[in-house]
Motif scaffolding. Structure first.
Motif, PDB file in Angstrom:
ATOM      1  N   THR A  57      90.260 -19.317 108.555  1.00  0.00           N
ATOM      2  CA  THR A  57      91.534 -19.886 109.041  1.00  0.00           C
ATOM      3  C   THR A  57      92.132 -19.005 110.121  1.00  0.00           C
ATOM      4  O   THR A  57      92.634 -19.495 111.139  1.00  0.00           O
ATOM      5  CB  THR A  57      92.523 -20.029 107.874  1.00  0.00           C
ATOM      6  OG1 THR A  57      91.967 -20.895 106.879  1.00  0.00           O
ATOM      7  CG2 THR A  57      93.849 -20.607 108.351  1.00  0.00           C
ATOM      8  N   LEU A  61      92.930 -19.926 114.022  1.00  0.00           N
ATOM      9  CA  LEU A  61      94.255 -19.742 114.628  1.00  0.00           C
ATOM     10  C   LEU A  61      94.165 -18.854 115.870  1.00  0.00           C
ATOM     11  O   LEU A  61      94.864 -19.109 116.866  1.00  0.00           O
ATOM     12  CB  LEU A  61      95.220 -19.130 113.613  1.00  0.00           C
ATOM     13  CG  LEU A  61      95.726 -20.083 112.522  1.00  0.00           C
ATOM     14  CD1 LEU A  61      96.486 -19.323 111.448  1.00  0.00           C
ATOM     15  CD2 LEU A  61      96.622 -21.165 113.132  1.00  0.00           C
ATOM     16  N   ASP A 116     104.981 -24.449 120.734  1.00  0.00           N
ATOM     17  CA  ASP A 116     103.782 -24.589 119.901  1.00  0.00           C
ATOM     18  C   ASP A 116     103.118 -23.225 119.667  1.00  0.00           C
ATOM     19  O   ASP A 116     102.628 -22.940 118.563  1.00  0.00           O
ATOM     20  CB  ASP A 116     102.773 -25.536 120.562  1.00  0.00           C
ATOM     21  CG  ASP A 116     103.250 -26.985 120.548  1.00  0.00           C
ATOM     22  OD1 ASP A 116     104.177 -27.287 119.770  1.00  0.00           O
ATOM     23  OD2 ASP A 116     102.686 -27.796 121.314  1.00  0.00           O
ATOM     24  N   GLU A 119     104.989 -21.280 117.081  1.00  0.00           N
ATOM     25  CA  GLU A 119     104.656 -21.778 115.738  1.00  0.00           C
ATOM     26  C   GLU A 119     103.280 -21.270 115.300  1.00  0.00           C
ATOM     27  O   GLU A 119     103.106 -20.870 114.135  1.00  0.00           O
ATOM     28  CB  GLU A 119     104.676 -23.305 115.738  1.00  0.00           C
ATOM     29  CG  GLU A 119     104.398 -23.910 114.367  1.00  0.00           C
ATOM     30  CD  GLU A 119     104.399 -25.427 114.397  1.00  0.00           C
ATOM     31  OE1 GLU A 119     103.888 -26.020 113.419  1.00  0.00           O
ATOM     32  OE2 GLU A 119     104.882 -26.015 115.375  1.00  0.00           O
ATOM     33  N   LEU A 120     102.335 -21.293 116.239  1.00  0.00           N
ATOM     34  CA  LEU A 120     100.999 -20.788 115.921  1.00  0.00           C
ATOM     35  C   LEU A 120     101.042 -19.308 115.564  1.00  0.00           C
ATOM     36  O   LEU A 120     100.375 -18.855 114.618  1.00  0.00           O
ATOM     37  CB  LEU A 120     100.050 -21.001 117.097  1.00  0.00           C
ATOM     38  CG  LEU A 120      99.505 -22.416 117.311  1.00  0.00           C
ATOM     39  CD1 LEU A 120      98.742 -22.492 118.642  1.00  0.00           C
ATOM     40  CD2 LEU A 120      98.575 -22.809 116.162  1.00  0.00           C
ATOM     41  N   GLU A 122     103.551 -17.622 114.336  1.00  0.00           N
ATOM     42  CA  GLU A 122     104.186 -17.457 113.028  1.00  0.00           C
ATOM     43  C   GLU A 122     103.200 -17.786 111.912  1.00  0.00           C
ATOM     44  O   GLU A 122     103.135 -17.089 110.891  1.00  0.00           O
ATOM     45  CB  GLU A 122     105.422 -18.344 112.939  1.00  0.00           C
ATOM     46  CG  GLU A 122     106.569 -17.872 113.819  1.00  0.00           C
ATOM     47  CD  GLU A 122     107.726 -18.849 113.829  1.00  0.00           C
ATOM     48  OE1 GLU A 122     107.531 -19.996 113.338  1.00  0.00           O
ATOM     49  OE2 GLU A 122     108.817 -18.483 114.313  1.00  0.00           O
ATOM     50  N   ARG A 123     102.430 -18.863 112.110  1.00  0.00           N
ATOM     51  CA  ARG A 123     101.408 -19.228 111.123  1.00  0.00           C
ATOM     52  C   ARG A 123     100.357 -18.125 111.021  1.00  0.00           C
ATOM     53  O   ARG A 123      99.900 -17.781 109.925  1.00  0.00           O
ATOM     54  CB  ARG A 123     100.744 -20.541 111.509  1.00  0.00           C
ATOM     55  CG  ARG A 123     101.609 -21.784 111.259  1.00  0.00           C
ATOM     56  CD  ARG A 123     100.911 -23.027 111.776  1.00  0.00           C
ATOM     57  NE  ARG A 123      99.574 -23.188 111.174  1.00  0.00           N
ATOM     58  CZ  ARG A 123      98.645 -24.008 111.642  1.00  0.00           C
ATOM     59  NH1 ARG A 123      98.893 -24.728 112.735  1.00  0.00           N
ATOM     60  NH2 ARG A 123      97.474 -24.115 111.038  1.00  0.00           N
ATOM     61  N   ARG A 124      99.992 -17.572 112.175  1.00  0.00           N
ATOM     62  CA  ARG A 124      98.980 -16.521 112.175  1.00  0.00           C
ATOM     63  C   ARG A 124      99.473 -15.292 111.432  1.00  0.00           C
ATOM     64  O   ARG A 124      98.706 -14.630 110.711  1.00  0.00           O
ATOM     65  CB  ARG A 124      98.608 -16.138 113.611  1.00  0.00           C
ATOM     66  CG  ARG A 124      97.386 -15.258 113.671  1.00  0.00           C
ATOM     67  CD  ARG A 124      97.199 -14.555 115.005  1.00  0.00           C
ATOM     68  NE  ARG A 124      96.011 -13.709 114.962  1.00  0.00           N
ATOM     69  CZ  ARG A 124      95.944 -12.548 114.331  1.00  0.00           C
ATOM     70  NH1 ARG A 124      97.001 -12.076 113.669  1.00  0.00           N
ATOM     71  NH2 ARG A 124      94.819 -11.840 114.339  1.00  0.00           N
ATOM     72  N   GLU A 125     100.735 -14.931 111.630  1.00  0.00           N
ATOM     73  CA  GLU A 125     101.298 -13.776 110.924  1.00  0.00           C
ATOM     74  C   GLU A 125     101.232 -13.983 109.417  1.00  0.00           C
ATOM     75  O   GLU A 125     100.906 -13.060 108.662  1.00  0.00           O
ATOM     76  CB  GLU A 125     102.738 -13.542 111.370  1.00  0.00           C
ATOM     77  CG  GLU A 125     102.872 -12.972 112.780  1.00  0.00           C
ATOM     78  CD  GLU A 125     104.325 -12.796 113.188  1.00  0.00           C
ATOM     79  OE1 GLU A 125     105.202 -13.030 112.335  1.00  0.00           O
ATOM     80  OE2 GLU A 125     104.578 -12.430 114.349  1.00  0.00           O
ATOM     81  N   ALA A 126     101.568 -15.215 108.989  1.00  0.00           N
ATOM     82  CA  ALA A 126     101.530 -15.511 107.552  1.00  0.00           C
ATOM     83  C   ALA A 126     100.091 -15.429 107.026  1.00  0.00           C
ATOM     84  O   ALA A 126      99.841 -14.872 105.944  1.00  0.00           O
ATOM     85  CB  ALA A 126     102.119 -16.896 107.289  1.00  0.00           C
ATOM     86  N   VAL A 127      99.152 -15.977 107.800  1.00  0.00           N
ATOM     87  CA  VAL A 127      97.752 -15.943 107.371  1.00  0.00           C
ATOM     88  C   VAL A 127      97.210 -14.516 107.404  1.00  0.00           C
ATOM     89  O   VAL A 127      96.385 -14.134 106.569  1.00  0.00           O
ATOM     90  CB  VAL A 127      96.893 -16.879 108.248  1.00  0.00           C
ATOM     91  CG1 VAL A 127      95.410 -16.743 107.909  1.00  0.00           C
ATOM     92  CG2 VAL A 127      97.324 -18.327 108.061  1.00  0.00           C
ATOM     93  N   ASP A 130      98.104 -13.020 104.248  1.00  0.00           N
ATOM     94  CA  ASP A 130      97.181 -13.540 103.224  1.00  0.00           C
ATOM     95  C   ASP A 130      95.823 -12.853 103.321  1.00  0.00           C
ATOM     96  O   ASP A 130      95.188 -12.552 102.299  1.00  0.00           O
ATOM     97  CB  ASP A 130      96.999 -15.055 103.385  1.00  0.00           C
ATOM     98  CG  ASP A 130      98.253 -15.832 103.033  1.00  0.00           C
ATOM     99  OD1 ASP A 130      99.117 -15.270 102.337  1.00  0.00           O
ATOM    100  OD2 ASP A 130      98.351 -17.001 103.461  1.00  0.00           O
TER     101      ASP A 130
END
Length: 245
Positions: A57, A61, A116, A119-120, A122-127, A130
């Motif tokens: 994932t 990203l 966009d 947002e990407l 921010e998603r990458r930071e969260a992943v 993880d």
């Protein structure tokens, strides 16, 4: 079959060594570390799969972020070109209107792309968080497996050392018996687990069953050098003053 009473009593030494060898083999098959390792290997596979999924994932990203940044750079380059044309003053009125319209469109396009991209990111930071968590769990699972393997190897080394000593001891003791007596002992041991045991208080030391009157009578009638076997389990019963005869 005949055997000197002293020789028959030495069968108890052989039985003691064989019992310890059997315990070593049982211990080797039932080491708790074996179960731990199986569970730890399962956990390592699960944590590795989880880490692989998160890293996949994250890689997707990263490609999306790079593609988005490339597109934004292209839009910015187009804006700079249009502004350069406007600043040059060499375009006609219609082209000027077109450039201004295009700049407005490019500005909106760049704004949407940047939103966009944010947002990407921010998603990458969260992943990424993880991924770090999954990596730590995978490392912990690997260490748990390695620890269980180390303890298993240590236990096996101890068992192998004990087995080597007892095997040598058995060879020495077994060499003192005549082949027919040893053959009877080994045959019973292989089929029943114990080849010889003490007859104590009229009870067979191998199967722990108390002899009935008829069996006791037969044992009493036997000569001291007769090899007497238990009617229940077949073990050679070694008679001593504790036999209760």
């Amino acid at each position: 079959m005949k055997a000197d009473p002293v020789v028959q009593r030495r069968l108890l030494d052989l039985a003691r060594v064989d019992t310890e060898l059997a315990r070593v083999e049982h211990r080797r098959r039932t080491l708790p570390e074996i179960v731990e390792i199986a569970e730890a290997e399962k956990q390592v596979r699960a944590k590795q799969d989880a880490l692989t999924a998160v890293e996949t994932t994250l890689g997707d990203l990263d490609r999306d972020v790079k593609r988005q940044e490339t597109e934004i750079d292209q839009v910015r380059a187009r804006e700079e070109r249009d502004r350069g044309l406007l600043a040059g003053g060499s375009v006609g009125a219609k082209q000027l209107t077109d450039l201004e319209h295009e700049l407005a469109t490019l500005g909106r396009r760049r704004g949407a792309l940047e939103d966009d991209l944010l947002e990407l990111m921010e998603r990458r930071e969260a992943v990424e968080v993880d991924s770090q968590h999954a990596s730590a769990q995978f490392a912990n699972a690997q260490e748990t497996l390695a620890d269980a393997a180390r303890r298993r190897d240590s236990a096996l080394a101890d068992l192998e050392s004990t087995e080597a000593k007892r095997t040598a001891e058995r060879k020495t003791i077994a060499s003192t018996f005549e082949a027919p007596l040893l053959a009877v002992y080994d045959r019973v041991r292989l089929h029943k687990g114990t080849g010889a045991a003490l007859l104590q208080s009229r009870r067979c030391g191998a199967c722990r069953i108390e002899l009935d009157r008829s069996a006791i009578a037969k044992v009493k009638e036997a000569l001291a050098d007769d090899v007497v076997q238990c009617e229940e389990c077949g073990a050679i019963m070694v008679r001593t003053g504790e036999s209760g005869l």
